[in-house]
Structures are given as structure tokens and as C-alpha cells.
Design an enzyme around this catalytic site. Structure first.
Site, short mmCIF file in Angstrom:
data_model
loop_
_atom_site.label_atom_id
_atom_site.label_comp_id
_atom_site.label_asym_id
_atom_site.label_seq_id
_atom_site.Cartn_x
_atom_site.Cartn_y
_atom_site.Cartn_z
N LYS A 22 -1.37 7.18 10.45
CA LYS A 22 -0.14 6.40 10.25
C LYS A 22 0.16 6.29 8.75
O LYS A 22 1.29 6.54 8.32
CB LYS A 22 -0.31 5.00 10.82
CG LYS A 22 0.75 4.00 10.41
CD LYS A 22 0.59 2.65 11.06
CE LYS A 22 -0.33 1.74 10.30
NZ LYS A 22 0.28 1.07 9.14
N ASN A 23 -0.87 5.99 7.97
CA ASN A 23 -0.63 5.69 6.55
C ASN A 23 -0.52 6.93 5.67
O ASN A 23 -0.32 6.82 4.47
CB ASN A 23 -1.72 4.74 6.02
CG ASN A 23 -1.56 3.36 6.63
OD1 ASN A 23 -0.55 3.07 7.26
ND2 ASN A 23 -2.58 2.53 6.49
N CYS A 116 3.04 -10.73 5.19
CA CYS A 116 2.74 -10.57 6.62
C CYS A 116 1.53 -11.45 6.90
O CYS A 116 1.07 -12.18 6.03
CB CYS A 116 2.45 -9.10 6.93
SG CYS A 116 0.92 -8.53 6.23
N ARG A 121 1.44 -9.87 0.08
CA ARG A 121 1.79 -8.45 -0.04
C ARG A 121 2.88 -8.22 -1.11
O ARG A 121 3.94 -7.66 -0.83
CB ARG A 121 2.24 -7.86 1.29
CG ARG A 121 1.35 -8.13 2.48
CD ARG A 121 0.00 -7.47 2.42
NE ARG A 121 0.03 -6.03 2.47
CZ ARG A 121 0.10 -5.29 3.57
NH1 ARG A 121 0.23 -5.89 4.74
NH2 ARG A 121 0.08 -3.97 3.51
N ASP A 304 -9.18 -2.16 6.42
CA ASP A 304 -8.54 -1.95 7.73
C ASP A 304 -9.55 -1.79 8.86
O ASP A 304 -9.15 -1.69 10.02
CB ASP A 304 -7.64 -0.71 7.69
CG ASP A 304 -6.43 -0.95 6.83
OD1 ASP A 304 -5.72 0.02 6.51
OD2 ASP A 304 -6.19 -2.12 6.43
N ARG A 397 1.97 -0.52 16.77
CA ARG A 397 2.41 -0.04 15.45
C ARG A 397 1.44 1.00 14.91
O ARG A 397 1.83 1.87 14.15
CB ARG A 397 2.48 -1.23 14.47
CG ARG A 397 3.57 -2.22 14.77
CD ARG A 397 3.68 -3.21 13.66
NE ARG A 397 3.67 -2.52 12.38
CZ ARG A 397 3.35 -3.11 11.23
NH1 ARG A 397 3.04 -4.38 11.21
NH2 ARG A 397 3.37 -2.44 10.11
#
Ligand code: EPZ
Length: 418
Positions: A22-23, A116, A121, A304, A397
Site C-alpha cells: 500500500k505504502n 488521525c 501527523r 506498523d 484500507r
């Protein structure tokens, strides 16, 4: 809204294939703006965040075709430079359009990404770096208004090795006038993947993967076909799933060298981890030990994977300290794990975990992407009924076909409307 229902107690067995990262997908999609010809990206995961970033591209006037894990993007007709609040608020990574829009159009209007669940952030380091490159920045009514006639190379030192900050500056620098040096740069594999895409497009980038990246601006970039890297956080999540369920799982289509810190910690905890060229075999048959973990920028233990690893420690032997050094509020999963009987005390940025023999099934609430994964892992091993993980839009997500992949490994898990 939907929830996942999980019946714990199954040892996961078999093969799971890892999807694209994803990143890496998000910055690589944003980078398509840097040149007007059609560009094809392969191994793009089917995730909500990818859908969102492609929707923003479309709003900017670009076209895309998404077939399976291939995305063809055409930015020839890009006509606006505004990334609206109602999309940006659902995905902070929209900030990644700042560098490319300034490069291509000399303008950008991006809703300031809010905080978030895991932290404030801020994006101050992004803005400061781009100002050093000649961009004028204004913050008004929650929007970043940026403009630059022609970006110029600059010598930039990041106070913190910011991942998307490094990516934004790289994308701003590749077509800027002169040389840009990024010092204290992030060295995450996703930053390296973006650099490799940009080099394939004709950019002059050296030092990516280290803390100093040097970029010589070029006149223009060319279109390419590029395959992004597999997702190391998805890889680590399934490694932990194998361990927590005392299973035996082969994780394929992955890059073992990207999960070295986790592999080391799992081995310290007496979990068997075999690293091969593009697969990892994880099996646990017997007591797992509690081990201390401190999250750090790559190649340290990834923030993460902190929540997922904590779930494992809750059912391991002994006690340990999990220290979160990247985000200021990344222990939200603790309250939910406690509802399942976990013994965790939090003080500041440290969580003190006492291993227990079991967790108990309970209804729990997902609060952010990786915390949700941690609750699913806990549900896979919880006893006494069904664990219900609510608000799983967070999971969608960042994890492609999560329940399908877990069912493929023998888990009893299904999705229901709440
Ligand atoms: C990226 O976020 C990832 N997201 C995050 O993954 C990941 O947790 C994070 O890097 C750290 O590895 C994407 O790549 C899309 P940072 P990013 O800038 O770039 C502070 C997930 O679950 N900071 O490296 O936003 C910041 O507050 C997500 O996939 C500033 O103070 O993270 C944090 O404390 C969650 N000012 C630290 O730096 C800035 O301008 C690292 O943040 C920028 C960052």
C-alpha cells in the site's frame, strides 16, 4: 458498517500470497503526474486507499484503468491542482500530491491532512522543505496553497526521517533546477521503491535507501511499466498470525529482507522463522517467550507492526516492554485487547505486557488500520466464543482480501453487516 466474526482456536496452516505494498502504491501513483504519457503500475493491491488516491487523480483531470492488480494511468489532460477536503480527510497520504503538482503545474491546493487516531501527523517538514526549493506556501481555511514558478534544488535536512516527506521532496526534486540533497532521509523500502520508479522514468537519484539522497534535476521524465514491491507490513502480519495460532505457514511472493527486524524478534521469542529467496516459513509449536520491542525508523522494528506484535506478546510466556517511538498515540488497541483479558499497563510511550495463557472472545472496536489487524490476530487465538471486530473499514484500507486469505489458512472468520 461491517464487522468480522472470528472463532479462535485454529492453528493456521498452508500458503498465503502477499499483495503489493500500500505504502509503495500510493507514492508511485502520485508520481504518475510527473509526466504526461500513460504509465502502467503492476502489483497494485485492491485497497480502499488505492481507490481513494485514484479518485483524486480523476478529480485532477487524469484518467485511469484498473484491471486486477494492474493500473494504467494517463495524466495528459490534468487540468486542476486541488485535492478536496472530503477525499483528503479519508486518506492523509493525499499530501503526496503536493510535490508532483508543484513539479507539473507549479500550483497545488491540498486540504491540510488532519491528524488521525495514532497522532497529530503534522506535515510541517514537507512544507519547510518545499519552501527551501522555492515554493510559496500559505495555509488558509484548512488548505495548503502552494505555488512555484520553477522548483530549485536545495540542501534539505529533515529533523525527523519522514517517509512521505522524503517521498514528496524526491518527487519535487526530480524535475527541479539543479541538485537536491535530502539529509536524514527516510530509508524505508517504499521510499526506495518510489526512487526506483523515478529512476526508471529517467530521474537522476543516488543514495536512496540510505539517510542521504542526492537528486540532479532532469528536463523531463518518460513513461514506464513498473512493478511495485510486496507489502512488508502484510507479510509481518501473517508471520505473526502463524506464530500466535501455533501454526505452520509459508508466506510467498514477499521480500524477506524487508522484515528482518520482525524475523529477529520472532526468533528471540522461540518462533521458527525460515527466510528463503521470496518466501518465509513461520512455525510455532510450543511456548513463545515475551520479548521487548522498541519501534524505530527502518530498518528498525516497524511501528506498523507494533500492535500486531503486542497481540502475540499477550499470549506468550513472561513479560515485556513495547516502546512506541514514532507516533504519540499508537496504543489505542490496548484498551480493546484488555477487553479480551490481556494484561497490559501503559505509561507514556511504553506498554508493559504480562503474557497470559489465553485471551477471551469479545466484541471489540477497530480504531486504526494496524490496531484492527491486532484485534483480528487476538481473535484467531481467543477462546470462549466469537470475537467480533467492528468498524473494519479501517482494515479494508490496508489489507487486501484479509478474511479470504485467512480462510485459506484454515481460520474460521467471516464478514457480517453490523
Ligand atoms: C508513513 O507515514 C506511512 N504511511 C505510515 O503507515 C507509517 O506508520 C509511517 O510512515 C512511519 O513508518 C505511508 O507511507 C502512506 P512519517 P508518514 O512522516 O509519512 C512526524 C500505515 O499504517 N512528522 O514518517 O505520515 C510524525 O508525526 C501508515 O500504513 C512530523 O513531525 O509518517 C511522526 O511522529 C500509518 N512532521 C514521525 O514524524 C512532518 O512534517 C514519522 O512520520 C512529518 C512527520
Amino acid at each position: 458498517m461491517e464487522k468480522l466474526v472470528i472463532k479462535g482456536g485454529v492453528s493456521l496452516k498452508g500458503v498465503v500470497k502477499i499483495s503489493g505494498a500500500k505504502n509503495a502504491a500510493l507514492p508511485c501513483i502520485a508520481a504518475s503526474i510527473l509526466q504526461p504519457e500513460p504509465i502502467k503500475l503492476l502489483r497494485i493491491p485492491n485497497l480502499k486507499d488505492v481507490k481513494t488516491i485514484l479518485q483524486i487523480l480523476e478529480l485532477l483531470g487524469c484518467q485511469y484503468q484498473w484491471n486486477g492488480d494492474e493500473v494504467l494511468i494517463n495524466t495528459k489532460d490534468i487540468k486542476t491542482y486541488e485535492c478536496p477536503y472530503d477525499l483528503v480527510r479519508t486518506m492523509r497520504a493525499s499530501i503526496l500530491f503536493l510535490g508532483p503538482l508543484l513539479s507539473r503545474l507549479g500550483r497545488a491546493k491540498i486540504s491540510l491532512p488532519g491528524g488521525c487516531a495514532i497522532g497529530a501527523r503534522p506535515v510541517n517538514l514537507h512544507l519547510k522543505a518545499l519552501e527551501l526549493m522555492g515554493a510559496e506556501m500559505q495555509l488558509e481555511q484548512g488548505y495548503i496553497y502552494a505555488k512555484a514558478k520553477k522548483l530549485k534544488g536545495a540542501d534539505i535536512f529533515f529533523d525527523i526521517p519522514t517517509v512521505t516527506g522524503t517521498e514528496n521532496v524526491m518527487m519535487a526534486a526530480v524535475l527541479a533546477e539543479g541538485k537536491t540533497i535530502i539529509r536524514n532521509a527516510a530509508s524505508e523500502p517504499e521510499v526506495v521503491d518510489l526512487a526506483e520508479l523515478l529512476r526508471a522514468m529517467g530521474a537522476d537519484i543516488q543514495g536512496h535507501g540510505t539517510d542521504t539522497i542526492v537528486i540532479e534535476g532532469v528536463k523531463e521524465l518518460r513513461p514506464v511499466i513498473y512493478t511495485i514491491i510486496p507489502d512488508r507490513i502484510e507479510t509481518g502480519t501473517y508471520m505473526i498470525a502463524a506464530a500466535i495460532t501455533q501454526g505452520d505457514v509459508s508466506i510467498e511472493d514477499c521480500k524477506p529482507e524487508h522484515v528482518g527486524a520482525l524475523a529477529k524478534k520472532l526468533r528471540e521469542a522461540d518462533v521458527n522463522v525460515e527466510l528463503q529467496k521470496d518466501k518465509i516459513r513461520v512455525c510455532a509449536n510450543g511456548e513463545i517467550k515475551c520479548v521487548d520491542v522498541k519501534t524505530m525508523p527502518y530498518p528498525g522494528f516497524p511501528t506498523d507492526l507494533q500492535a500486531q506484535f503486542m497481540a502475540l506478546m499477550c499470549v506468550s510466556k513472561g513479560a515485556c516492554v513495547i516502546e512506541e517511538t514514532i507516533f504519540e498515540n499508537r496504543f489505542i488497541h490496548v484498551a480493546e485487547l484488555r477487553r479480551m483479558g490481556a494484561d497490559i499497563e501503559v505509561s507514556g510511550n511504553k506498554a508493559y505486557v504480562k503474557g497470559k495463557t489465553k485471551l477471551l472472545a469479545a466484541p471489540v472496536m477497530a480504531t486504526d488500520l494496524r490496531a484492527s489487524a491486532s484485534l483480528v490476530l487476538a481473535g484467531l487465538v481467543a477462546e470462549g466464543g466469537y470475537t467480533e471486530v467492528r468498524r473494519i473499514y479501517h482494515l479494508d484500507r490496508g489489507y487486501e482480501a484479509l478474511e479470504k486469505k485467512l480462510i485459506g489458512l484454515g481460520a474460521t472468520i467471516w464478514r457480517e453487516r453490523e
